[in-house]
Design a protein around this motif. Structure first.
Motif, mmCIF file in Angstrom:
data_model
loop_
_atom_site.group_PDB
_atom_site.id
_atom_site.type_symbol
_atom_site.label_atom_id
_atom_site.label_comp_id
_atom_site.label_asym_id
_atom_site.label_seq_id
_atom_site.Cartn_x
_atom_site.Cartn_y
_atom_site.Cartn_z
ATOM 1 N N ALA A 92 33.672 46.426 32.963
ATOM 2 C CA ALA A 92 34.966 45.807 32.714
ATOM 3 C C ALA A 92 35.291 44.912 33.903
ATOM 4 O O ALA A 92 35.135 45.319 35.055
ATOM 5 N N THR A 93 35.698 43.690 33.632
ATOM 6 C CA THR A 93 35.960 42.772 34.730
ATOM 7 C C THR A 93 37.087 41.816 34.361
ATOM 8 O O THR A 93 37.642 41.891 33.255
ATOM 9 N N ASP A 94 37.418 40.947 35.309
ATOM 10 C CA ASP A 94 38.525 40.017 35.109
ATOM 11 C C ASP A 94 38.014 38.587 35.071
ATOM 12 O O ASP A 94 37.154 38.205 35.869
ATOM 13 N N LEU A 95 38.549 37.808 34.142
ATOM 14 C CA LEU A 95 38.267 36.376 34.091
ATOM 15 C C LEU A 95 39.369 35.679 34.874
ATOM 16 O O LEU A 95 40.556 35.812 34.539
ATOM 17 N N ARG A 96 38.972 34.966 35.931
ATOM 18 C CA ARG A 96 39.986 34.349 36.791
ATOM 19 C C ARG A 96 39.874 32.831 36.770
ATOM 20 O O ARG A 96 38.821 32.271 36.449
ATOM 21 N N ALA A 97 40.965 32.182 37.128
ATOM 22 C CA ALA A 97 41.036 30.721 37.036
ATOM 23 C C ALA A 97 40.173 30.043 38.092
ATOM 24 O O ALA A 97 39.667 28.945 37.871
ATOM 25 N N ASP B 106 42.036 36.509 44.433
ATOM 26 C CA ASP B 106 43.477 36.418 44.251
ATOM 27 C C ASP B 106 43.877 35.264 43.327
ATOM 28 O O ASP B 106 45.043 34.907 43.245
ATOM 29 N N ALA B 107 42.894 34.681 42.633
ATOM 30 C CA ALA B 107 43.209 33.608 41.679
ATOM 31 C C ALA B 107 43.866 34.202 40.432
ATOM 32 O O ALA B 107 43.774 35.408 40.182
ATOM 33 N N ALA B 108 44.523 33.330 39.674
ATOM 34 C CA ALA B 108 45.242 33.786 38.483
ATOM 35 C C ALA B 108 44.305 34.494 37.511
ATOM 36 O O ALA B 108 43.182 34.040 37.262
ATOM 37 N N LEU B 109 44.788 35.603 36.959
ATOM 38 C CA LEU B 109 44.022 36.370 35.974
ATOM 39 C C LEU B 109 44.206 35.730 34.603
ATOM 40 O O LEU B 109 45.321 35.608 34.112
ATOM 41 N N GLY C 91 36.554 30.489 32.724
ATOM 42 C CA GLY C 91 37.030 30.892 34.040
ATOM 43 C C GLY C 91 35.884 31.470 34.851
ATOM 44 O O GLY C 91 34.719 31.186 34.585
ATOM 45 N N TRP C 92 36.247 32.284 35.829
ATOM 46 C CA TRP C 92 35.264 32.791 36.776
ATOM 47 C C TRP C 92 35.249 34.318 36.776
ATOM 48 O O TRP C 92 36.309 34.945 36.760
ATOM 49 N N VAL C 93 34.044 34.881 36.802
ATOM 50 C CA VAL C 93 33.894 36.329 36.942
ATOM 51 C C VAL C 93 32.949 36.606 38.112
ATOM 52 O O VAL C 93 32.167 35.746 38.521
ATOM 53 N N ARG C 94 33.034 37.820 38.643
ATOM 54 C CA ARG C 94 32.134 38.200 39.732
ATOM 55 C C ARG C 94 30.697 38.207 39.212
ATOM 56 O O ARG C 94 30.419 38.764 38.156
ATOM 57 N N LEU C 95 29.807 37.585 39.971
ATOM 58 C CA LEU C 95 28.402 37.470 39.572
ATOM 59 C C LEU C 95 27.771 38.842 39.329
ATOM 60 O O LEU C 95 26.965 39.032 38.423
ATOM 61 N N SER C 96 28.182 39.798 40.143
ATOM 62 C CA SER C 96 27.566 41.126 40.038
ATOM 63 C C SER C 96 28.094 41.910 38.838
ATOM 64 O O SER C 96 27.623 43.015 38.579
ATOM 65 N N HIS C 97 29.075 41.343 38.118
ATOM 66 C CA HIS C 97 29.647 42.064 36.979
ATOM 67 C C HIS C 97 29.048 41.640 35.645
ATOM 68 O O HIS C 97 29.449 42.147 34.607
ATOM 69 N N ILE C 98 28.124 40.687 35.677
ATOM 70 C CA ILE C 98 27.560 40.221 34.411
ATOM 71 C C ILE C 98 26.038 40.336 34.424
ATOM 72 O O ILE C 98 25.419 40.405 35.480
ATOM 73 N N ARG C 99 25.479 40.359 33.225
ATOM 74 C CA ARG C 99 24.035 40.492 33.079
ATOM 75 C C ARG C 99 23.536 39.500 32.050
ATOM 76 O O ARG C 99 24.194 39.246 31.058
#
Lengths: 318, 192
Positions: free
Chosen positions: B52-57, B62-65, B94-102
């Motif tokens: 589970a992760t967040d898509l950010r701007a 600290d960017a907008a969720l 948007g942007w997600v942490r690289l380590s959170h996707i496969r």
């Protein structure tokens, strides 16, 4: 133990180490024996390898003379090239050497225990194999298989792989492996001690070759500690960024590794000899975030000129 | 060479393909403006959230969720930057942490698995960090036991030496590729 036997053991184990450096062909589950892997490659706390902004200090280099290292280097390279011949394409070889030499101008030179700089003669080659693999020798020869090169997407990715191998050589991982465990396997062997004349060019070629290949096979199966791979990954990213490349090159390669099927025989050796690509990616993420925060998050990718070379490799491989 | 093809979930909705194409074009143009370097050929690629992760701007914590992303959610990666990946999830970008996707490019014997199978497969892969040893066979040159069966080739070593280039050639190569040397410490990014 006779002097001759000790000599053979020493040569064998030296080169065994060379194989590990090959780094990339080493095992993930290798036991972290002896002095513990955690302190070696971690920041600040290491007693063996210290990464400082000024200079990488690798005490193990003091154990071997430059001549010994060169000898091992050539032997190791000869064994690799005996198994996988050079890709017969001077243009491709030239290109990879240009990327590698440009990196070499950025990496600096580590120093031994006494602060003396260790010179590396960097040489690069593409070898014929479908397996996705890369190797380095203790003296600075770096090999990449055609099977790996043709799976890459950009020069930034190629640079990351070459830099990873260069990092293994500069960390002295092969030589460290000899010190840590190699001699334990030799019955009756005493403390390693300084290598006074233990390896010399006058050794009988047959004896040397047999010892070299035997030791390489041994290390090839046993492999490097995972921490050595993680450290080489981090250094690779730093070197690539120093050279002006985008920092994501290695991460993209690791994503490609992770996506490869477990049934794909071309990746079997890689899987057998390295920590899981997903774990490597996770370990790399904080550094990538740091670099982005430090204004180093962008760089050259050079996909266009790489693609020209990759297409040649694909044509050569048919 | 990158195995697989874009997964079906995007291309099945062919009516929105033009929108996808425009977004990708815009992304490529934006990337070119930021880095002045071409994107690697294989992007964009199909990916899925591993956790589970967040898509950010923006690629910052600290960017907008923009939205929450559930594990297994499919997405297309547009580019990587720092420890972040720019992705398109359904109609959001948007942007997600690289380590959170496969990556979900999973091939079995040369056949790309459908997305559903890929997810199932991924779910089991991500539960363990350890690798499963696989028999080393079939790869030309580097089959199991290659070291002992190698016939050392000293002449090839000399030939390899002949391929080296000078420092001046390397600098010219770097100049042609717009590679500029930068300063990065050997311990940059390590914990203090």
């Amino acid at each position: 133990m006779t002097a001759r036997a000790r000599f053979i053991a020493r040569v064998a184990l030296c080169v065994a180490a060379a194989c590990t450096v090959a780094g990339c062909e080493t095992v993930s589950q290798a036991a972290s024996s002896g002095e513990g892997a955690s302190g070696y490659y971690g920041a600040g706390t290491s007693t063996r390898v210290s990464h400082t902004p000024a200079q990488l200090r690798v005490p193990v280099f003091s154990t071997f003379t430059p001549q010994e290292r060169d000898l091992l280097d050539s032997e190791f390279a000869a064994v690799i090239l005996g198994a996988c011949p050079l890709l017969p394409d001077a243009q491709v070889q030239h290109y990879v050497n240009q990327v590698g030499q440009w990196l070499a101008l950025q990496v600096g030179s580590p120093s031994d225990a006494h602060g003396r700089p260790m010179a590396f003669q960097w040489r690069f080659a593409v070898i014929v194999s479908d397996a996705a693999s890369s190797f380095a020798t203790p003296g600075g020869r770096v090999f990449i298989t055609a099977g790996l090169l043709r799976r890459l997407a950009s020069e930034a990715e190629l640079a990351a792989i070459l830099a990873h191998e260069m990092a293994h050589a500069m960390q002295g991982d092969a030589l460290l492996a000899v010190q840590q465990g190699g001699f334990m396997h030799v019955e009756g062997a005493q403390e390693p001690g300084p290598a006074h004349g233990a390896v010399h060019a006058g050794s009988p070629a047959g004896v040397l070759r047999t010892a070299v290949t035997g030791a390489m096979q041994h290390i090839y199966v046993q492999g490097l500690e995972p921490d050595a791979e993680f450290a080489a990954d981090r250094q690779a990213v730093r070197y690539a960024v120093r050279a002006g490349y985008a920092p994501e090159g290695l991460a993209q390669v690791l994503h490609m590794f992770a996506a490869a099927s477990e049934q794909n025989a071309d990746f079997a050796l890689l899987r057998q000899t390295h920590p899981d690509a997903r774990v490597r990616l996770r370990r790399l993420a904080p550094l990538l975030e740091y670099l982005a925060g430090a204004g180093l998050g962008v760089g050259a990718v050079n996909a266009a000129r790489f693609t020209v070379v990759r297409n040649r490799v694909m044509a050569d491989s048919r | 060479m990158w195995p697989g093809t874009p997964d079906g979930s995007i291309w099945r909705h062919w009516r929105s393909a033009w929108l996808v194409a425009w977004l990708l074009l815009l992304a490529v143009v934006a990337q070119a403006q930021v880095t002045a370097s071409p994107l690697p050929a294989p992007l964009p690629q199909p990916y899925a959230a591993a956790v589970a992760t967040d898509l950010r701007a923006q690629p910052m914590l600290d960017a907008a969720l923009l939205q929450r992303v559930a594990p297994g959610q499919q997405m297309q990666m547009l580019q990587m930057r720092g420890g972040w990946a720019q992705v398109r999830v359904e109609h959001a970008q948007g942007w997600v942490r690289l380590s959170h996707i496969r990556s979900v490019q999973v091939q079995v014997q040369g056949r790309t698995l459908p997305a559903q199978d890929a997810n199932t497969r991924l779910a089991s892969l991500f539960t363990a960090d350890s690798t499963t040893p696989v028999a080393t066979t079939g790869a030309r040159g580097l089959f199991k036991g290659w070291v002992t069966s190698s016939r050392p080739d000293a002449q090839a070593v000399r030939q390899m030496d002949g391929y080296t280039v000078s420092a001046a050639q390397a600098r010219e190569f770097a100049r042609a590729g717009q590679l500029q040397a930068r300063s990065v410490a050997d311990d940059a990014g390590d914990a203090p």
